[in-house]
Write an enzyme that holds these catalytic residues in place. Sequence first.
Site, PDB file in Angstrom:
ATOM      1  CD1 TRP A  99      38.332  -6.851   6.377  1.00  0.00           C
ATOM      2  CD2 TRP A  99      36.810  -6.479   4.784  1.00  0.00           C
ATOM      3  NE1 TRP A  99      37.754  -8.052   6.059  1.00  0.00           N
ATOM      4  CE2 TRP A  99      36.827  -7.859   5.087  1.00  0.00           C
ATOM      5  CE3 TRP A  99      35.936  -6.013   3.816  1.00  0.00           C
ATOM      6  CZ2 TRP A  99      35.986  -8.777   4.446  1.00  0.00           C
ATOM      7  CZ3 TRP A  99      35.094  -6.917   3.173  1.00  0.00           C
ATOM      8  CH2 TRP A  99      35.133  -8.279   3.493  1.00  0.00           C
ATOM      9  CG  ASP A 166      35.262  -1.857   9.766  1.00  0.00           C
ATOM     10  OD1 ASP A 166      34.644  -2.539  10.607  1.00  0.00           O
ATOM     11  OD2 ASP A 166      35.561  -2.288   8.637  1.00  0.00           O
ATOM     12  CE  LYS A 190      34.093 -10.899   9.802  1.00  0.00           C
ATOM     13  NZ  LYS A 190      34.340  -9.568   9.282  1.00  0.00           N
TER      14      LYS A 190
HETATM   15  C1  PLP Z   1      34.291  -8.894   7.825  1.00  0.00           C
HETATM   16  C2  PLP Z   1      34.695  -7.474   7.795  1.00  0.00           C
HETATM   17  C3  PLP Z   1      34.046  -6.524   6.972  1.00  0.00           C
HETATM   18  C4  PLP Z   1      32.974  -6.909   5.972  1.00  0.00           C
HETATM   19  O1  PLP Z   1      31.785  -7.167   6.590  1.00  0.00           O
HETATM   20  P1  PLP Z   1      30.451  -7.474   5.754  1.00  0.00           P
HETATM   21  O2  PLP Z   1      29.409  -7.447   6.826  1.00  0.00           O
HETATM   22  O3  PLP Z   1      30.632  -8.799   5.108  1.00  0.00           O
HETATM   23  O4  PLP Z   1      30.252  -6.399   4.755  1.00  0.00           O
HETATM   24  C5  PLP Z   1      34.445  -5.202   7.063  1.00  0.00           C
HETATM   25  N1  PLP Z   1      35.416  -4.825   7.901  1.00  0.00           N
HETATM   26  C6  PLP Z   1      36.067  -5.715   8.691  1.00  0.00           C
HETATM   27  C7  PLP Z   1      37.139  -5.224   9.609  1.00  0.00           C
HETATM   28  C8  PLP Z   1      35.720  -7.052   8.663  1.00  0.00           C
HETATM   29  O5  PLP Z   1      36.355  -7.933   9.451  1.00  0.00           O
END
Ligand code: PLP
Length: 356
Positions: A99, A166, A190
Amino acid sequence: MKKHNFYAGPSILPEFTIKNTAEAVLNFAGTGLSVMEVSHRSKEFVAVMDQAIALVKELLNVPAGYQVVFIGGGASTQFCMVPFNLMKSKAGYLNTGAWAAKAQKEAKLFGDVIEVASSKDANYNYIPKGFDVPSDLDYLHITTNNTIYGTEIKTDLDLGVPIVADMSSDIFSRPIDVSKYDIIYGGAQKNLAPSGVAFAIVKEGALGKVDRQIPTMLDYRTHIDKESMFNTPPVLPVYAALQTLTWLKDNGGIASMEKRNIEKAGLLYDEIESNKFFKATVEADEDKSLMNICFVMNDEYTELEKDFMELATSKGCVGIKGHRSVGGFRASTYNALPKESVEVLVAAMKEFASKH
Ligand SMILES: *Cc1c(COP(=O)(O)O)cnc(C)c1O
């Protein structure tokens, strides 16, 4: 049989969230209509959005000068919104996983990207430390929890440059000092809500510094000024997010979640360490994620992987298959996962060891 949901995302949500959302799908706030068929500008839905934003601010002690927004497009859209809005010429990225690398790739469309450090050489099984950070970065982007590899930066970093984080998979799992960040963002699926919405906590003073034209929908200013109602927001995920935020508050808030998360992760890491059939893929204790616990069969037992998967599945454990780039197992222990589920998985590991 009761299911123990260890999926990495979308992932377990509090029963409170599922039940209240199911109810609102049938009859929202006494309107006699579904939350899916009511105007987002109705007073009932505006109240949902206002309360969700207020609760994020309350739970995370968001200081004055920061705004909370809900935006469609998931975390992946944030990968481009961050540089679009903040990058004047040069940004740093800490490459701690797939990511993080995707976020970094997007930033290259907007200027110079410095990879300040990377753990790719070891399949991202550690968090790099002691790296140099150029002082002239517009921001440094980090991924606090690496969902796929099970590493986590569990403290707020002080590196002398603005930090963008993030926090898709560890938001609301532990207290954070929001004042240390220019932007915190993540996808909701999540630890907060169903997929379809991302959250961002934005320092207003960090905006308005770039010269480029920003398309309206990709400009944080738009969503701040219109209180996440510039266009039709993802109403159902936002409704569910409000339920989870309410549940968090009713269950002692973020500090109490952290306590539970440390306890749950501790139970599983202890078993992985003491059980000769298993080993954690992340070695340093301080790097081990409290949200995604990655482990594999010890080298001499790799051919038993399928057997353990079958045993754990027979006990109701769901979603423990590791990501294909790591293999083995991954147990995600998000806020909503009860301790009992971890105990069932640990008991399965003990039973496995005694049978072999
Ligand atoms: C799941 C995840 C993403 C991607 O998220 P989307 O909403 O599917 O774009 C980005 N960063 C991390 C750390 C993730 O766990």
